[in-house]
Write a protein that holds these residues in place. Structure first.
Motif, PDB file in Angstrom:
ATOM      1  N   GLY A 102       0.836  -1.194   0.000  1.00 22.88           N
ATOM      2  CA  GLY A 102       0.000   0.000   0.000  1.00 22.88           C
ATOM      3  C   GLY A 102       0.871   1.243   0.000  1.00 22.88           C
ATOM      4  N   GLY A 103       1.974   1.174   0.749  1.00 16.41           N
ATOM      5  CA  GLY A 103       2.926   2.287   0.803  1.00 16.41           C
ATOM      6  C   GLY A 103       3.588   2.548  -0.536  1.00 16.41           C
ATOM      7  N   ILE A 104       3.913   1.495  -1.261  1.00 20.57           N
ATOM      8  CA  ILE A 104       4.501   1.663  -2.598  1.00 20.57           C
ATOM      9  C   ILE A 104       3.508   2.395  -3.502  1.00 20.57           C
ATOM     10  CG2 ILE A 104       5.152   0.405  -4.704  1.00 20.57           C
ATOM     11  CD1 ILE A 104       6.562  -1.650  -2.863  1.00 20.57           C
ATOM     12  N   TYR A 105       2.247   2.001  -3.413  1.00 19.89           N
ATOM     13  CA  TYR A 105       1.226   2.644  -4.245  1.00 19.89           C
ATOM     14  C   TYR A 105       1.053   4.117  -3.847  1.00 19.89           C
ATOM     15  CZ  TYR A 105      -2.947   3.345  -7.019  1.00 19.89           C
ATOM     16  OH  TYR A 105      -3.846   3.821  -7.941  1.00 19.89           O
ATOM     17  N   LEU A 106       0.989   4.386  -2.540  1.00 18.25           N
ATOM     18  CA  LEU A 106       0.839   5.777  -2.087  1.00 18.25           C
ATOM     19  C   LEU A 106       2.060   6.613  -2.458  1.00 18.25           C
ATOM     20  CD1 LEU A 106      -0.848   5.171   1.385  1.00 18.25           C
ATOM     21  CD2 LEU A 106      -1.919   6.121  -0.682  1.00 18.25           C
ATOM     22  N   MET A 107       3.246   6.016  -2.386  1.00 20.04           N
ATOM     23  CA  MET A 107       4.459   6.714  -2.802  1.00 20.04           C
ATOM     24  C   MET A 107       4.360   7.049  -4.292  1.00 20.04           C
ATOM     25  SD  MET A 107       8.365   5.297  -2.819  1.00 20.04           S
ATOM     26  CE  MET A 107       7.874   4.054  -4.014  1.00 20.04           C
ATOM     27  N   TRP A 108       3.919   6.089  -5.078  1.00 25.40           N
ATOM     28  CA  TRP A 108       3.753   6.292  -6.522  1.00 25.40           C
ATOM     29  C   TRP A 108       2.737   7.402  -6.796  1.00 25.40           C
ATOM     30  CZ3 TRP A 108      -0.579   5.449  -9.659  1.00 25.40           C
ATOM     31  CH2 TRP A 108      -0.354   5.499 -11.036  1.00 25.40           C
ATOM     32  N   MET A 109       1.717   7.515  -5.916  1.00 26.81           N
ATOM     33  CA  MET A 109       0.686   8.546  -6.067  1.00 26.81           C
ATOM     34  C   MET A 109       1.213   9.940  -5.696  1.00 26.81           C
ATOM     35  SD  MET A 109      -2.317   7.188  -7.011  1.00 26.81           S
ATOM     36  CE  MET A 109      -3.517   8.329  -6.392  1.00 26.81           C
ATOM     37  N   GLY A 110       2.416  10.001  -5.132  1.00 27.71           N
ATOM     38  CA  GLY A 110       3.011  11.299  -4.836  1.00 27.71           C
ATOM     39  C   GLY A 110       3.300  11.557  -3.375  1.00 27.71           C
ATOM     40  N   ILE A 111       2.914  10.642  -2.495  1.00 23.62           N
ATOM     41  CA  ILE A 111       3.219  10.804  -1.072  1.00 23.62           C
ATOM     42  C   ILE A 111       4.579  10.143  -0.835  1.00 23.62           C
ATOM     43  CG2 ILE A 111       2.375  10.477   1.289  1.00 23.62           C
ATOM     44  CD1 ILE A 111      -0.431  10.011   0.058  1.00 23.62           C
ATOM     45  N   THR A 112       5.625  10.859  -1.228  1.00 23.88           N
ATOM     46  CA  THR A 112       6.958  10.253  -1.325  1.00 23.88           C
ATOM     47  C   THR A 112       7.562   9.849   0.018  1.00 23.88           C
ATOM     48  OG1 THR A 112       7.972  12.448  -1.418  1.00 23.88           O
ATOM     49  CG2 THR A 112       7.502  11.357  -3.525  1.00 23.88           C
ATOM     50  N   TRP A 113       7.090  10.448   1.125  1.00 21.78           N
ATOM     51  CA  TRP A 113       7.648  10.052   2.420  1.00 21.78           C
ATOM     52  C   TRP A 113       7.279   8.612   2.781  1.00 21.78           C
ATOM     53  CZ3 TRP A 113       4.236   8.666   6.202  1.00 21.78           C
ATOM     54  CH2 TRP A 113       2.938   9.176   6.124  1.00 21.78           C
TER      55      TRP A 113
END
Length: 164
Positions: free
Chosen positions: A120-131
């Motif tokens: 889920g974190g990889i997907y959110l990072m990909w969505m722009g939430i890089t932290w």
């Protein structure tokens, strides 16, 4: 005292099956880790670069492009489904051991939480939430340490004599 339904009382054939399963599963698991290390150097910035690309870096030795939504959904879908099944089976086997209950419960549930946080974190990072790259790194590490611990404990329990 005899403990019924524990791994200690399983027939030799079942113990052997579990051992072979864990060895083969571990080969697959660690092959995946080698792939992760090869593609992202297993550090937060490289993980981010792997999924978000590096097109803006003129000094990049290897050009990487941002993954498409289809690639990301496939990756998240495949990993969450397969790893949840792997950790469910591992938890079922672990539940038959006679190790400390708190450790057992932690090792049964933590990897499932880490699967969601990692992918889920990889997907959110990909969505722009890089932290989230830091969450991905921590949860991925914790998932692997839990995997290693569970496998070692199960194998140790397989060779333990029946309690009588």
């Amino acid at each position: 005292m005899q403990i019924h339904g524990t791994i200690h009382s399983f027939p030799k054939e079942i113990k052997t099956l579990i051992l072979v399963f864990l060895v083969i599963l571990s080969i697959g698991y660690f092959t995946g880790l080698v792939f992760v290390n090869d593609t992202s150097s297993a550090n937060p910035d490289s993980i981010q670069e792997h999924y978000l690309g590096n097109e803006n870096d003129d000094n990049a030795q290897v050009m990487k492009f941002k993954k498409s939504e289809r690639e990301m959904l496939t990756l998240v879908h495949n990993h969450i489904l397969s790893l949840s099944l792997i950790f469910f089976v591992l938890a079922l086997i672990l539940s038959t051991t006679s190790i400390n209950k708190k450790i057992k419960h932690f090792l049964m549930f933590e990897p499932l939480v880490s699967v969601v946080l990692t992918f889920g974190g990889i997907y959110l990072m990909w969505m722009g939430i890089t932290w989230f790259k830091y969450i991905v790194m921590i949860s991925g590490t914790l998932m692997t340490l839990s995997y290693i611990s569970a496998v070692i404990l199960i194998i140790t329990q397989l060779f333990k004599k029946k309690l009588s």
